[in-house]
Design a protein around this motif. Sequence first.
Motif, PDB file in Angstrom:
ATOM      1  N   GLY A   1       0.796  -1.219   0.000  1.00  0.00           N
ATOM      2  CA  GLY A   1       0.000   0.000   0.000  1.00  0.00           C
ATOM      3  C   GLY A   1       0.828   1.269   0.000  1.00  0.00           C
ATOM      4  N   LYS A   2       1.993   1.234  -0.648  1.00  0.00           N
ATOM      5  CA  LYS A   2       2.840   2.425  -0.693  1.00  0.00           C
ATOM      6  C   LYS A   2       3.664   2.470  -1.967  1.00  0.00           C
ATOM      7  CE  LYS A   2       6.827   0.481   1.810  1.00  0.00           C
ATOM      8  NZ  LYS A   2       7.713   0.652   2.971  1.00  0.00           N
ATOM      9  N   VAL A   3       4.171   3.669  -2.279  1.00  0.00           N
ATOM     10  CA  VAL A   3       5.005   3.873  -3.450  1.00  0.00           C
ATOM     11  C   VAL A   3       6.464   3.602  -3.089  1.00  0.00           C
ATOM     12  CG1 VAL A   3       5.842   5.574  -5.125  1.00  0.00           C
ATOM     13  CG2 VAL A   3       3.421   5.549  -4.477  1.00  0.00           C
ATOM     14  N   GLN A   4       7.132   2.835  -3.953  1.00  0.00           N
ATOM     15  CA  GLN A   4       8.547   2.529  -3.749  1.00  0.00           C
ATOM     16  C   GLN A   4       9.356   2.993  -4.951  1.00  0.00           C
ATOM     17  OE1 GLN A   4       7.833  -1.789  -3.154  1.00  0.00           O
ATOM     18  NE2 GLN A   4       8.917  -1.548  -1.206  1.00  0.00           N
ATOM     19  N   GLN A   5      10.546   3.516  -4.702  1.00  0.00           N
ATOM     20  CA  GLN A   5      11.453   3.896  -5.774  1.00  0.00           C
ATOM     21  C   GLN A   5      12.338   2.699  -6.111  1.00  0.00           C
ATOM     22  OE1 GLN A   5      13.549   7.541  -4.661  1.00  0.00           O
ATOM     23  NE2 GLN A   5      12.087   8.707  -5.876  1.00  0.00           N
ATOM     24  N   MET A   6      12.392   2.358  -7.404  1.00  0.00           N
ATOM     25  CA  MET A   6      13.173   1.203  -7.845  1.00  0.00           C
ATOM     26  C   MET A   6      13.944   1.539  -9.109  1.00  0.00           C
ATOM     27  SD  MET A   6      10.480  -1.971  -7.555  1.00  0.00           S
ATOM     28  CE  MET A   6       9.302  -2.121  -6.207  1.00  0.00           C
ATOM     29  N   ASP A   7      15.144   0.993  -9.213  1.00  0.00           N
ATOM     30  CA  ASP A   7      15.848   1.015 -10.484  1.00  0.00           C
ATOM     31  C   ASP A   7      15.019   0.185 -11.460  1.00  0.00           C
ATOM     32  OD1 ASP A   7      17.698  -0.490 -12.486  1.00  0.00           O
ATOM     33  OD2 ASP A   7      18.911   1.209 -11.820  1.00  0.00           O
TER      34      ASP A   7
END
Length: 345
Positions: A73-79
Amino acid sequence: MKNPLAVLATIVACSISIPILISVVSYDDIEATPKVDSKPIVQTIKKKTKQIANYETVDKKSPVINVYNHNLGKVQQMDIEEYLCGVLAGEMSAEFNLEALKAQAVAARTFVMYKEDQGKQSKHPNAVVCTDFKHCQEYKSYEYLKKKNGEKWMQNSYSKIQQAVKETKGQIITYNNKPILTLYFSTSAGKTENSEEVFAQSYPYLKSVDSPYDKNYSPKYTSALKMSNKDFVHAFKVGYSDIQLSENNLSNQVKIIDKSNGGSVENIKVGNKQIKGTDVRKILNLNSANFDLSFKDSYVDISVKGYGHGVGMSQWGAEGMAQEGYKYYEILSHYYTGTTIKDLY
C-alpha cells in the motif's frame, strides 16, 4: 627468283612463331574466363532478421521509477532494471529459453515507458506502474523469491532472469518512434487476435498473426469443461437475471453467431440474449474465448483452445519460436506488427 636459302629460313621461322602465338592467345583467353566449379551451387536462404535501431549504442545509467506496491500500500522507488527482474519472475517461467525471456523483458520495459508516456494513472497517480497484474504487471520482489524458492533457485533461475534483463538493457519496442502498448498473454490458439476484436480499441501494431508453435509447446493449448445443463443455465442466470433459458433443448437455444479472425467467439446467442464471447469466458470461467459447445442430453461439453485474451505476444508462442532458433527481436517483430526496437539507455 629469290634466294632459296632465304625462303627456307622464312618458312622455318613462321612454322615456329605461329604455334607460339596461338598458345599465347589461347592462354590469355583461358585466364580471362572465370573458372567454373564442377560442384552444384547450393543456395542458402537465411531467415530475415529485424534490424535493431541503435542496438547497444546507448550506454547510460538506468532510470529510477516510482512503483506502487499494492501489497504494501505504498510507493517505492526502484531502479527500472531491478524492477524488471521482478516482473520477469512473475510473468514468465525462468525455465523458458533465454531468447523468450529477453523478448518478455523488452515487452515489460516497453510497458513501463508506455505508461510513463501516457501520464498519471488514476489508480496510482504518484507512480508509473503498480505491482498488481490486474492493472499493470505482475511483480515479485527479490526477498519474496528467495524466501519462496530458496538459494539454489536464485543462483540458477534468477541469474538467468537477470541475464535476460541485462542483455536487453534500455531496449523498448516503438511504433512511429513512440513506445507501444505491449499486451501479452499465455497461449494462443494458433493465431493471435486483433486488438479491436477483444478490447474495442484498434492499435496498428496489435494485429492478428499466426502463432504456430503454441500447439507443440504449451501445456495449456487445449482444455475442456463438462457442465450439467443445470449448472450451465444457472451460470448465465447469475450473470443475467432476465435471461430466458431453460435446461431442455439447449442446442436450440444457444448458437455461436460469429468468430474473430483468430478463432475466438465474438458473439453468441444464449436464450433471448446476444452475448460477447469474452463475457461468456468470464461467466463460464474458461481459459479463453476460443471455444466450441457440444450439447448432450444432460450436459454440455465445452472445448477451449488457448489461454488468455489472445492479443499481442503469446508467451508460449515466443518460447516455441525461441526453441526453433529465433532471436528475441525476431519474436517481438513477429507479434508486434510494424515495430522497431530502440535503445533508450
